[in-house]
Design an enzyme around this catalytic site. Structure first.
Site, mmCIF file in Angstrom:
data_model
loop_
_atom_site.group_PDB
_atom_site.id
_atom_site.type_symbol
_atom_site.label_atom_id
_atom_site.label_comp_id
_atom_site.label_asym_id
_atom_site.label_seq_id
_atom_site.Cartn_x
_atom_site.Cartn_y
_atom_site.Cartn_z
ATOM 1 N N HIS A 257 0.829 -1.211 0.000
ATOM 2 C CA HIS A 257 0.000 0.000 0.000
ATOM 3 C C HIS A 257 0.862 1.259 0.000
ATOM 4 O O HIS A 257 0.557 2.239 0.689
ATOM 5 C CB HIS A 257 -0.957 -0.001 1.191
ATOM 6 C CG HIS A 257 -2.004 -1.072 1.087
ATOM 7 N ND1 HIS A 257 -2.715 -1.534 2.159
ATOM 8 C CD2 HIS A 257 -2.446 -1.780 0.032
ATOM 9 C CE1 HIS A 257 -3.556 -2.482 1.772
ATOM 10 N NE2 HIS A 257 -3.400 -2.653 0.473
ATOM 11 N N ASP A 274 -0.407 1.152 -9.492
ATOM 12 C CA ASP A 274 -1.749 0.628 -9.206
ATOM 13 C C ASP A 274 -2.627 1.850 -9.031
ATOM 14 O O ASP A 274 -2.533 2.547 -8.019
ATOM 15 C CB ASP A 274 -1.710 -0.226 -7.937
ATOM 16 C CG ASP A 274 -3.060 -0.850 -7.607
ATOM 17 O OD1 ASP A 274 -4.085 -0.426 -8.189
ATOM 18 O OD2 ASP A 274 -3.077 -1.751 -6.744
ATOM 19 N N ASP A 285 -9.494 -0.271 -11.476
ATOM 20 C CA ASP A 285 -8.432 -0.763 -10.587
ATOM 21 C C ASP A 285 -7.451 -1.584 -11.418
ATOM 22 O O ASP A 285 -7.623 -2.792 -11.564
ATOM 23 C CB ASP A 285 -9.063 -1.612 -9.463
ATOM 24 C CG ASP A 285 -8.035 -2.066 -8.433
ATOM 25 O OD1 ASP A 285 -6.887 -1.575 -8.466
ATOM 26 O OD2 ASP A 285 -8.397 -2.923 -7.592
ATOM 27 N N HIS A 364 -0.868 -11.529 -0.486
ATOM 28 C CA HIS A 364 -2.260 -11.067 -0.528
ATOM 29 C C HIS A 364 -3.105 -12.016 -1.352
ATOM 30 O O HIS A 364 -2.598 -12.923 -2.012
ATOM 31 C CB HIS A 364 -2.347 -9.630 -1.060
ATOM 32 C CG HIS A 364 -1.803 -9.407 -2.454
ATOM 33 N ND1 HIS A 364 -2.510 -9.763 -3.578
ATOM 34 C CD2 HIS A 364 -0.641 -8.866 -2.893
ATOM 35 C CE1 HIS A 364 -1.802 -9.414 -4.652
ATOM 36 N NE2 HIS A 364 -0.663 -8.887 -4.264
ATOM 37 N N HIS A 375 -13.003 -1.971 -3.530
ATOM 38 C CA HIS A 375 -13.254 -3.300 -2.939
ATOM 39 C C HIS A 375 -14.769 -3.334 -2.739
ATOM 40 O O HIS A 375 -15.278 -2.900 -1.717
ATOM 41 C CB HIS A 375 -12.498 -3.481 -1.628
ATOM 42 C CG HIS A 375 -11.001 -3.440 -1.826
ATOM 43 N ND1 HIS A 375 -10.121 -3.224 -0.804
ATOM 44 C CD2 HIS A 375 -10.242 -3.607 -2.935
ATOM 45 C CE1 HIS A 375 -8.876 -3.239 -1.281
ATOM 46 N NE2 HIS A 375 -8.930 -3.464 -2.575
ATOM 47 N N GLU A 398 -5.278 -10.188 -9.751
ATOM 48 C CA GLU A 398 -4.095 -9.372 -9.502
ATOM 49 C C GLU A 398 -2.974 -10.094 -8.742
ATOM 50 O O GLU A 398 -2.626 -9.722 -7.630
ATOM 51 C CB GLU A 398 -4.492 -8.099 -8.758
ATOM 52 C CG GLU A 398 -5.369 -8.311 -7.515
ATOM 53 C CD GLU A 398 -5.716 -6.984 -6.835
ATOM 54 O OE1 GLU A 398 -4.779 -6.261 -6.470
ATOM 55 O OE2 GLU A 398 -6.908 -6.677 -6.681
HETATM 56 N N1 GLY Z 1 -5.801 -0.927 -5.551
HETATM 57 C C1 GLY Z 1 -6.322 -1.724 -4.546
HETATM 58 C C2 GLY Z 1 -6.343 -3.122 -4.933
HETATM 59 O O1 GLY Z 1 -5.729 -3.495 -5.916
HETATM 60 O O2 GLY Z 1 -6.988 -3.928 -4.338
HETATM 61 MN MN MN Z 2 -7.418 -4.550 -6.765
HETATM 62 MN MN MN Z 3 -5.232 -2.252 -7.533
#
Ligand code: GLY
Ligand code: MN
Ligand code: MN
Length: 455
Positions: A257, A274, A285, A364, A375, A398
């Protein structure tokens, strides 16, 4: 695109259209009717930035989804009626010429009826007097429990007032329900208006990423790239980024982040961006990771190809009936094989997988719903099982690899390298559509765009 073609935000009219909101309200009202329930939502408040200055207002997501209003402090009530119809009631700040000179025009109750399709509208100060009457007779009141203390308190005051007058015939609601879940289940399947907004958001997001690829040079700073992307968003009429833009070069890209965006772009580093534009409060996103000087080193390229392979393998599973866990597992398979073959972890792919050693470089999950919130709302499991994809769901895929500069026992060329490849995927009746396909992600295509710009 010439500046003259920009679609100006339509101002005090609902965007994209009143019809879109009328249709949404009918759908939500039908779901309330099944539960003998009323719905109360709050638009949210201006938030203080420091002392007496405020952040630009962004309405509560559920609230905006239902009515398109952009005024702070408003409360709306949706009431299904016996004949299959519904009533939509709004409480807003009244017109006030003196205050409007300072803080902007208001619609006032009249404007909300005229332009936003409210059946009745009142000044906010009348909320306590009117809310008991509106909620009387419903079994349940849905509200975003715990999200807005002021709204919780207003609904409780209304219920208390109704209970007090119980003996004179009113029948106070007996249950509270969480609007978050009710509206999340509406928002998760994108209706036509939602999908159009999301397409526009993702499209503008893609233009921002392309502009960054063309402009970046070693020696520039991350904040300059951030400014350039967000300029591209705003230039095209977006209200701005839907979340803090992450622009991290080299080791900074290994911070998930990272939003400081303060460092110079080093020659030989990979830049991870990002960032997502908002349109009608729907967010894109997208993440891309590419070499600042236009050429990956062999190690960077090898690591990149692993992440790209995971991204492509994950996206292949995006179809009705599949689910987010299946995509995550598939991406993990590819990433673990890559970690073994690149000797990032001196174990077999099976051992890396079974003992979860991959967490050192991939910590993640792979996907989330995307929509009004980056989200987005909507349940991830149903009946204890991962939720099966259905047409109209939108999610990200991602995968990434993050190898901090001070990592020991990995070949030097991999250190200080963060890679993520993130796409926005619409589930269709027979598979999927990659909404973010406009931004290249194959090595040759990215190197060609950057190389072209450097010539
Ligand atoms: N940019 C926030 C995510 O990729 O979840
Ligand atoms: Mn995302
Ligand atoms: Mn993202």
């Amino acid at each position: 695109m010439s500046d003259a073609t920009h679609d100006p935000r339509p101002g005090p009219w609902p965007s994209p259209s009143l019809e879109a909101y009328l249709e949404r309200r009918s759908r939500v009202a039908a779901s309330l009717r099944e539960r003998d329930a009323a719905l109360v939502l709050y638009g949210g408040e201006l938030r203080t930035r420091a002392n007496d200055t405020e952040f630009r207002f962004r309405p509560d997501s559920d609230f905006h989804y239902l009515c398109g209003l952009e005024e702070p402090g408003a409360v709306v009530v949706l009431l299904p009626e016996g004949d299959g119809g519904h009533r939509f009631v709004a409480f807003v700040r009244p017109r006030d010429r003196e205050i409007e000179v300072w803080s902007g025009r208001r619609l006032g109750p009249e404007g909300v009826v005229e332009r936003f399709g409210a059946d009745e509208a009142h000044p906010l100060a009348e909320l306590d007097a009117q809310l008991p009457r509106l909620l009387d007779g419903y079994d349940t009141v849905f509200l975003p429990l715990g999200r807005w203390p002021a709204l919780d308190a207003a609904v409780h005051r209304a219920l208390t007032s109704l209970r007090r007058h119980n003996r004179t015939g009113e029948s106070p609601p007996r249950h509270l329900g969480n609007a978050e879940d009710l509206l999340g289940e509406e928002r998760i399947v994108k209706d036509a208006a939602s999908l159009a907004s999301l397409r526009q958001a993702v499209d503008i997001t893609a233009e921002g990423h392309l502009a960054a690829m063309r402009a970046a040079r070693p020696g520039m700073h991350e904040y300059q790239i951030e400014a350039l992307i967000e300029y591209e968003f705003r230039r095209r009429g977006s209200s701005g980024p839907g979340y803090g833009s992450i622009v991290g070069s080299g080791d900074n890209a290994t911070i998930l982040h990272y939003v400081d965006n303060r460092s110079p772009l080093g020659d030989g580093e990979v830049l991870l961006i990002d960032a997502g534009a908002e349109w009608d409060y729907h967010s894109g996103d997208i993440t891309r990771s590419w070499p600042v000087n236009g050429r990956f080193t062999p190690e960077q390229r090898d690591a990149y190809e692993v992440v790209l392979a995971a991204n492509l393998a994950g996206i292949e599973l995006a179809k009705p009936g599949s689910n987010i866990d299946a995509i995550h597992e598939r991406c993990l398979d590819v990433l673990c094989e890559g970690m073994a073959s690149l000797k990032l972890i001196p174990e077999s792919a099976e051992t890396i997988r079974e003992r979860k050693l991959y967490r050192k470089f991939y910590m993640h999950r792979t996907s989330h719903w995307l929509g009004v919130d980056v989200h987005d709302a909507g349940r991830y499991t149903l009946g204890g099982e991962p939720r099966a994809f259905a047409p109209g769901h939108v999610l990200t895929v991602e995968p990434g690899l993050y190898i901090a500069a001070d990592t020991e026992d990995v070949p030097e060329g991999f250190c200080g390298l963060g890679i993520r490849v993130e796409d926005d995927i619409l589930i269709t009746a027979d598979g999927h559509e990659v909404l973010s396909a406009k931004v290249p992600k194959r090595v040759d295509a990215m190197e060609a765009i950057i190389g072209e710009a450097h010539r």
